[in-house]
Motif scaffolding. Structure first.
Motif, PDB file in Angstrom:
ATOM      1  N   ALA A   1      -1.971  10.777  -5.537  1.00 28.45           N
ATOM      2  CA  ALA A   1      -3.564  11.764  -4.339  1.00 28.45           C
ATOM      3  C   ALA A   1      -4.275  10.933  -3.494  1.00 28.45           C
ATOM      4  O   ALA A   1      -4.308  11.708  -2.046  1.00 28.45           O
ATOM      5  N   LYS A   2      -4.729  10.199  -3.797  1.00 27.05           N
ATOM      6  CA  LYS A   2      -5.702   9.931  -2.768  1.00 27.05           C
ATOM      7  C   LYS A   2      -5.877   8.834  -2.546  1.00 27.05           C
ATOM      8  O   LYS A   2      -5.941   8.165  -1.231  1.00 27.05           O
ATOM      9  N   ALA A   3      -4.854   8.177  -2.856  1.00 28.78           N
ATOM     10  CA  ALA A   3      -3.848   6.769  -2.472  1.00 28.78           C
ATOM     11  C   ALA A   3      -3.062   7.028  -0.845  1.00 28.78           C
ATOM     12  O   ALA A   3      -3.374   6.893   0.187  1.00 28.78           O
ATOM     13  N   ARG A   4      -2.482   8.493  -1.284  1.00 24.56           N
ATOM     14  CA  ARG A   4      -2.038   8.828  -0.312  1.00 24.56           C
ATOM     15  C   ARG A   4      -2.722   9.845   0.647  1.00 24.56           C
ATOM     16  O   ARG A   4      -2.454   9.543   2.213  1.00 24.56           O
ATOM     17  N   ASP A   5      -3.340  10.063   0.563  1.00 18.48           N
ATOM     18  CA  ASP A   5      -4.631  10.923   1.554  1.00 18.48           C
ATOM     19  C   ASP A   5      -5.158   9.747   2.273  1.00 18.48           C
ATOM     20  O   ASP A   5      -5.481   9.918   3.337  1.00 18.48           O
ATOM     21  N   PHE A   6      -5.915   8.954   1.417  1.00 19.19           N
ATOM     22  CA  PHE A   6      -6.713   7.263   2.275  1.00 19.19           C
ATOM     23  C   PHE A   6      -5.667   7.039   3.075  1.00 19.19           C
ATOM     24  O   PHE A   6      -6.028   6.865   4.379  1.00 19.19           O
TER      25      PHE A   6
ATOM     26  N   LEU B   1       1.141  -1.196   0.121  1.00 17.01           N
ATOM     27  CA  LEU B   1       0.063  -0.029  -0.291  1.00 17.01           C
ATOM     28  C   LEU B   1       0.247   1.271   0.023  1.00 17.01           C
ATOM     29  O   LEU B   1       0.884   2.139  -0.090  1.00 17.01           O
ATOM     30  N   GLN B   2       2.196   1.303   0.997  1.00 16.75           N
ATOM     31  CA  GLN B   2       2.769   2.692   0.867  1.00 16.75           C
ATOM     32  C   GLN B   2       3.561   2.789  -0.954  1.00 16.75           C
ATOM     33  O   GLN B   2       3.715   3.774  -0.936  1.00 16.75           O
ATOM     34  N   ARG B   3       3.738   1.614  -1.384  1.00 17.31           N
ATOM     35  CA  ARG B   3       4.597   1.324  -2.648  1.00 17.31           C
ATOM     36  C   ARG B   3       2.933   2.227  -3.658  1.00 17.31           C
ATOM     37  O   ARG B   3       3.537   2.898  -4.756  1.00 17.31           O
TER      38      ARG B   3
END
Length: 153
Positions: A141-146, A116-118
């Protein structure tokens, strides 16, 4: 003539049988959406906006550090695999009723999971169930925010 019709019928049946064994594929118009609803937590879903046609969903209780991964598949599988940027991990999964003929396959992981970090770093993500892999276009951007919402405080 009958032989050609019989062969055409057999070929059509074989193709439809193969199609039902695959994990659903990303279709045009599908995109990532991120929302948080009180009592339901944060949800990052890839699917058709404003519909129940969701290919992959990540959900969490904010600050819990735990992430639930949900995907639809025609095959019941005891494992779900995520991959991103050369990282790959397999998680124990449970199958339950989904939409239509598909099953809902669910697994749990941590917000700090390297895959998930990747995903948050490069926007790439794929899911595999019963050997059928689907690559999902990313949104860093959405992955980081989530994941920021999900991480334990």
């Amino acid at each position: 003539m009958r032989r050609r019709a019989a062969l055409s019928f057999i070929a059509a049946c074989a193709l439809s049988a193969c199609a039902h064994q695959q994990t659903p594929a990303a279709m045009p118009g599908m995109a990532w959406t991120l929302h948080e609803i009180e009592g339901e937590g944060a949800k990052l879903a890839f699917g058709q906006p404003q519909s129940d046609n969701v290919l992959l969903m990540l959900s969490c209780a904010p600050g819990s550090g735990e992430v639930r991964v949900s995907a639809h598949s025609a095959a019941s599988a005891p494992r779900l695999e995520l991959a991103s940027g050369g990282r790959r991990a397999t998680y124990p999964a449970q199958a339950g009723p989904g939409l239509g003929e598909a099953l809902l396959i669910e697994a749990s992981t941590r917000a700090a999971d390297p895959v998930l970090q990747r995903f948050a770093d490069n926007g790439e993500l794929s899911v595999a169930i019963a050997g059928q892999r689907t690559v999902v276009p990313g949104d860093k951007a959405k992955a980081r925010d989530f994941l920021t919402r999900c991480r334990a405080a």
